[in-house]
Design a protein around this motif. Structure first.
Motif, PDB file in Angstrom:
ATOM      1  N   ILE A  70       0.856  -1.191   0.000  1.00  0.00           N
ATOM      2  CA  ILE A  70       0.000   0.000   0.000  1.00  0.00           C
ATOM      3  C   ILE A  70       0.889   1.237   0.000  1.00  0.00           C
ATOM      4  CG2 ILE A  70      -1.831   1.217   1.245  1.00  0.00           C
ATOM      5  CD1 ILE A  70      -2.505  -1.455   2.600  1.00  0.00           C
ATOM      6  N   PRO A  71       0.603   2.242  -0.827  1.00  0.00           N
ATOM      7  CA  PRO A  71       1.425   3.460  -0.815  1.00  0.00           C
ATOM      8  C   PRO A  71       1.541   4.039   0.589  1.00  0.00           C
ATOM      9  CG  PRO A  71      -0.091   3.495  -2.671  1.00  0.00           C
ATOM     10  CD  PRO A  71      -0.465   2.308  -1.847  1.00  0.00           C
ATOM     11  N   ILE A  72       2.720   4.502   0.933  1.00  0.00           N
ATOM     12  CA  ILE A  72       2.970   4.966   2.295  1.00  0.00           C
ATOM     13  C   ILE A  72       2.115   6.181   2.643  1.00  0.00           C
ATOM     14  CG2 ILE A  72       4.936   6.366   1.552  1.00  0.00           C
ATOM     15  CD1 ILE A  72       6.242   5.741   4.244  1.00  0.00           C
ATOM     16  N   GLY A  73       1.831   7.039   1.666  1.00  0.00           N
ATOM     17  CA  GLY A  73       0.988   8.196   1.932  1.00  0.00           C
ATOM     18  C   GLY A  73      -0.412   7.801   2.347  1.00  0.00           C
ATOM     19  N   ARG A  74      -0.917   6.714   1.752  1.00  0.00           N
ATOM     20  CA  ARG A  74      -2.252   6.249   2.117  1.00  0.00           C
ATOM     21  C   ARG A  74      -2.248   5.616   3.506  1.00  0.00           C
ATOM     22  NH1 ARG A  74      -3.711   4.018  -2.806  1.00  0.00           N
ATOM     23  NH2 ARG A  74      -3.594   1.828  -2.228  1.00  0.00           N
ATOM     24  N   ARG A  75      -1.165   4.940   3.872  1.00  0.00           N
ATOM     25  CA  ARG A  75      -1.086   4.354   5.209  1.00  0.00           C
ATOM     26  C   ARG A  75      -0.996   5.427   6.283  1.00  0.00           C
ATOM     27  NH1 ARG A  75       3.814   0.588   4.916  1.00  0.00           N
ATOM     28  NH2 ARG A  75       4.232   1.561   2.904  1.00  0.00           N
ATOM     29  N   VAL A  76      -0.296   6.515   6.002  1.00  0.00           N
ATOM     30  CA  VAL A  76      -0.258   7.641   6.952  1.00  0.00           C
ATOM     31  C   VAL A  76      -1.659   8.234   7.118  1.00  0.00           C
ATOM     32  CG1 VAL A  76       0.637   9.977   7.327  1.00  0.00           C
ATOM     33  CG2 VAL A  76       2.166   8.162   6.526  1.00  0.00           C
ATOM     34  N   LEU A  77      -2.399   8.329   6.024  1.00  0.00           N
ATOM     35  CA  LEU A  77      -3.777   8.816   6.110  1.00  0.00           C
ATOM     36  C   LEU A  77      -4.616   7.895   6.978  1.00  0.00           C
ATOM     37  CD1 LEU A  77      -6.100  10.672   5.239  1.00  0.00           C
ATOM     38  CD2 LEU A  77      -6.345   9.268   3.176  1.00  0.00           C
ATOM     39  N   TYR A  78      -4.455   6.585   6.833  1.00  0.00           N
ATOM     40  CA  TYR A  78      -5.204   5.640   7.656  1.00  0.00           C
ATOM     41  C   TYR A  78      -4.840   5.801   9.136  1.00  0.00           C
ATOM     42  CZ  TYR A  78      -6.382   3.183   3.295  1.00  0.00           C
ATOM     43  OH  TYR A  78      -6.862   2.851   2.047  1.00  0.00           O
ATOM     44  N   ALA A  79      -3.571   5.984   9.434  1.00  0.00           N
ATOM     45  CA  ALA A  79      -3.141   6.162  10.824  1.00  0.00           C
ATOM     46  C   ALA A  79      -3.741   7.429  11.413  1.00  0.00           C
ATOM     47  CB  ALA A  79      -1.616   6.211  10.892  1.00  0.00           C
ATOM     48  N   LEU A  80      -3.760   8.504  10.646  1.00  0.00           N
ATOM     49  CA  LEU A  80      -4.359   9.749  11.124  1.00  0.00           C
ATOM     50  C   LEU A  80      -5.848   9.573  11.379  1.00  0.00           C
ATOM     51  CD1 LEU A  80      -2.571  12.373   8.853  1.00  0.00           C
ATOM     52  CD2 LEU A  80      -2.626  12.435  11.347  1.00  0.00           C
ATOM     53  N   ALA A  81      -6.534   8.882  10.484  1.00  0.00           N
ATOM     54  CA  ALA A  81      -7.978   8.718  10.628  1.00  0.00           C
ATOM     55  C   ALA A  81      -8.333   7.923  11.877  1.00  0.00           C
ATOM     56  CB  ALA A  81      -8.556   8.052   9.380  1.00  0.00           C
ATOM     57  N   VAL A  82      -7.587   6.837  12.135  1.00  0.00           N
ATOM     58  CA  VAL A  82      -7.910   5.966  13.270  1.00  0.00           C
ATOM     59  C   VAL A  82      -7.516   6.600  14.595  1.00  0.00           C
ATOM     60  CG1 VAL A  82      -7.400   3.745  14.347  1.00  0.00           C
ATOM     61  CG2 VAL A  82      -7.788   3.863  11.882  1.00  0.00           C
ATOM     62  N   TYR A  83      -6.408   7.344  14.634  1.00  0.00           N
ATOM     63  CA  TYR A  83      -5.887   7.841  15.901  1.00  0.00           C
ATOM     64  C   TYR A  83      -6.262   9.283  16.202  1.00  0.00           C
ATOM     65  CZ  TYR A  83      -3.331   3.645  17.047  1.00  0.00           C
ATOM     66  OH  TYR A  83      -3.018   2.350  17.403  1.00  0.00           O
ATOM     67  N   THR A  84      -7.025   9.940  15.320  1.00  0.00           N
ATOM     68  CA  THR A  84      -7.537  11.285  15.625  1.00  0.00           C
ATOM     69  C   THR A  84      -9.058  11.338  15.591  1.00  0.00           C
ATOM     70  OG1 THR A  84      -7.466  12.028  13.305  1.00  0.00           O
ATOM     71  CG2 THR A  84      -5.474  12.349  14.643  1.00  0.00           C
ATOM     72  N   GLY A  85      -9.715  10.489  14.797  1.00  0.00           N
ATOM     73  CA  GLY A  85     -11.167  10.525  14.695  1.00  0.00           C
ATOM     74  C   GLY A  85     -11.687  11.632  13.817  1.00  0.00           C
ATOM     75  N   LEU A  86     -10.821  12.294  13.057  1.00  0.00           N
ATOM     76  CA  LEU A  86     -11.247  13.405  12.204  1.00  0.00           C
ATOM     77  C   LEU A  86     -11.908  12.893  10.930  1.00  0.00           C
ATOM     78  CD1 LEU A  86      -8.150  15.784  12.478  1.00  0.00           C
ATOM     79  CD2 LEU A  86     -10.368  16.042  13.617  1.00  0.00           C
ATOM     80  N   ARG A  87     -12.748  13.733  10.351  1.00  0.00           N
ATOM     81  CA  ARG A  87     -13.382  13.405   9.082  1.00  0.00           C
ATOM     82  C   ARG A  87     -12.373  13.507   7.947  1.00  0.00           C
ATOM     83  NH1 ARG A  87     -17.210  16.480  11.914  1.00  0.00           N
ATOM     84  NH2 ARG A  87     -19.228  15.437  12.211  1.00  0.00           N
ATOM     85  N   LYS A  88     -12.729  12.910   6.812  1.00  0.00           N
ATOM     86  CA  LYS A  88     -11.829  12.910   5.661  1.00  0.00           C
ATOM     87  C   LYS A  88     -11.518  14.327   5.204  1.00  0.00           C
ATOM     88  CE  LYS A  88     -13.508  11.890   1.683  1.00  0.00           C
ATOM     89  NZ  LYS A  88     -14.116  11.159   0.540  1.00  0.00           N
ATOM     90  N   SER A  89     -12.532  15.196   5.158  1.00  0.00           N
ATOM     91  CA  SER A  89     -12.300  16.566   4.704  1.00  0.00           C
ATOM     92  C   SER A  89     -11.325  17.296   5.620  1.00  0.00           C
ATOM     93  CB  SER A  89     -13.627  17.325   4.635  1.00  0.00           C
ATOM     94  OG  SER A  89     -14.276  17.321   5.896  1.00  0.00           O
ATOM     95  N   SER A  90     -11.404  17.057   6.924  1.00  0.00           N
ATOM     96  CA  SER A  90     -10.487  17.703   7.864  1.00  0.00           C
ATOM     97  C   SER A  90      -9.068  17.166   7.698  1.00  0.00           C
ATOM     98  CB  SER A  90     -10.965  17.484   9.302  1.00  0.00           C
ATOM     99  OG  SER A  90     -12.238  18.049   9.510  1.00  0.00           O
ATOM    100  N   LEU A  91      -8.942  15.872   7.460  1.00  0.00           N
ATOM    101  CA  LEU A  91      -7.617  15.281   7.286  1.00  0.00           C
ATOM    102  C   LEU A  91      -6.956  15.781   6.006  1.00  0.00           C
ATOM    103  CD1 LEU A  91      -8.418  11.600   8.318  1.00  0.00           C
ATOM    104  CD2 LEU A  91      -7.159  13.286   9.650  1.00  0.00           C
TER     105      LEU A  91
END
Length: 476
Positions: free
Chosen positions: A207-228
């Motif tokens: 998986i591209p590393i940029g997408r994995r960083v996005l997944y980590a941010l989503a799970v560990y912050t709870g922010l919406r996609k638009s905010s991320l």
């Protein structure tokens, strides 16, 4: 020299020459109605067309049969009104009236209006729209689409015509009634990830590393996609382990602590990206088509070896894993960890407690199967794993954090633990025995007895043994 009016070519009305039973006639539109003019019989087609042209020239001179240009409608069409609202022109013209504000979902609403509203009533004047027109729009949504699609279209119609009443003042009442609201669908089972599945997802180098960083941010912050996607490096405070979400769906900015593992990931990710400027986006290199994040997430889960079938189910009462469910994963884990609604809302931005209660059942399930949430992700992404000698928050002199407690900066106590204690400023020959703070234990779990409540033994009396009753509390 200007051409005289009588020398200008005459626009002839359009018509067709037809033969029926040996007789020729001219079919032509006069005054909005189709007319038939007899031309005679016993002639060739060329002669019939010659006579038809003579008739057309005569009618053009006398003003018959020429269609007048369509009159411009007096009013605003539905398409123009919705475009003014979605683009922000309505807000600029009238100000924040009737709850008007800049639309965070402008792209999605524009697509939804073009898909369902404009083909049915887009060219109709706003004041001419009836309840039957609204029914036609709602009927354009295929019945097999999920219930939320119908509800979102209803909300778009209701809000748009509510603004047509005020502040646009294009009509006196709204044609969208409560009877147009679609019924609530059957309850569905929504998906969330388990800690082991998140770690597998982040560790998958396919998986591209940029997408994995996005997944980590989503799970560990709870922010919406638009905010991320709107997050910039200047919004991330690595030193104090804090993150500011300034672009949110409800317009309420958020500032909260982030865990130590995520701090380490973000520090390494910025270095991986070549130390981008503060105004650059944190999320980049996602390599995913916009609006296709859900399909991509499910494909990435399969690539990471996640096989739990409920995440991919196509049953009618089960919702397959979506990108938004990474946010649901955060709330579910936080509930399982015993976090209060206020702590969760500070990060997720939920304004309604009833929304948070939907995750209580899933949290109880995690408790039943003894799942411990929020695993450390310091080394979860292999490319961003810290070098030897660095802790979860990076070097010992920098900040960190943990989802179980407040900020856990590498302070004096951590350095003392690392070097075996520090020397006291009052007595250089004496080492401090202060205990270091452990990141995995919140301040609420430490029991530090106040000085006034400590008890010490009284000094022994001269000429006699110490009495067990001579223990006095220390005041002051």
């Amino acid at each position: 020299m200007a051409t005289k009016a009588k020398d200008r070519p005459i626009k002839l009305p359009r018509g067709n020459v037809e033969e029926r039973g040996g007789s020729w006639s001219l079919r032509i539109r006069v005054g909005g109605e189709r007319k038939r003019i007899p031309l005679g019989s016993g002639m060739s087609e060329a002669k019939a067309r010659e006579k038809a042209d003579a008739w057309r020239e005569r009618m053009a001179r006398e003003g018959y049969g020429v269609d007048a240009p369509p009159a411009k409608p007096e009013g605003v069409t539905v398409r123009d009104h919705y475009e003014a609202w979605i683009s922000g022109a309505l807000l600029r013209d009238h100000g924040p009236v009737n709850g008007l504000r800049e639309k965070a979902s402008a792209d999605v609403d524009r697509w939804r209006a073009a898909r369902y509203i404009y083909p049915a009533i887009g060219d109709k004047l706003v004041h001419e729209v009836t309840e039957q027109d609204i029914e036609r729009v709602m009927a354009r949504v295929p019945r097999e689409r999920r219930e939320k699609t119908h509800t979102q279209l209803y909300s778009l119609l209701r809000r748009g015509f509510d603004l047509a009443v005020m502040p646009a003042r294009l009509r006196k009442d709204s044609p969208v009634t409560r009877y147009h609201r679609p019924p609530k669908g059957t309850a569905k089972l929504f998906a969330y990830l388990l800690p082991a599945e998140v770690l597998a997802l982040l560790a998958c180098v396919a998986i591209p590393i940029g997408r994995r960083v996005l997944y980590a941010l989503a799970v560990y912050t709870g922010l919406r996609k638009s905010s991320l996607m709107a997050l910039k490096w200047k919004d991330v405070d690595i030193t104090h382990a804090m993150l500011a979400a300034l672009v949110t769906k409800n317009g309420v900015p958020q500032l909260f602590e982030i865990p130590a593992g995520l701090v380490s990931v973000l520090r390494a990710w910025r270095a991986w990206c070549g130390a981008p400027a503060d105004d650059e986006r944190v999320v980049q290199g996602v390599e995913c088509v916009a609006t296709r994040e859900a399909e991509q997430l499910r494909a990435d889960l399969r690539a990471a070896g996640v096989t739990r079938e409920v995440l991919f189910s196509k049953e009618r009462n089960v919702s397959p894993m979506r990108f938004h469910d990474l946010r649901a994963t955060f709330v579910t884990w936080a509930k399982r960890a015993g976090k209060g609604d206020g702590w969760i809302a500070d990060r997720s931005g939920h304004l309604d407690r009833a929304q948070l209660e939907r995750y209580a059942r899933a949290a109880r399930t995690l408790a039943d199967i003894k799942i411990v949430p929020f695993p450390d992700i310091t080394s979860a992404i292999p490319e961003l794993a810290p070098a030897a000698g660095e802790g979860p928050g990076g070097p010992l002199t920098e900040g960190g954090g943990t989802p179980e407690s407040g900020p856990t900066g590498r302070t004096h106590g951590h350095l003392a633990a690392a070097i075996g204690g520090h020397r006291s400023s009052k007595n250089p020959g004496k080492r401090s025995t202060s205990r270091p703070h452990h990141p995995d234990t919140g301040s609420s779990e430490r029991s530090i007895e106040p000085r006034r409540l400590r008890r010490r033994r009284a000094p022994p009396r001269r000429g006699g043994a110490r009495s067990v009753d001579a223990v006095q509390p220390v005041h002051g």
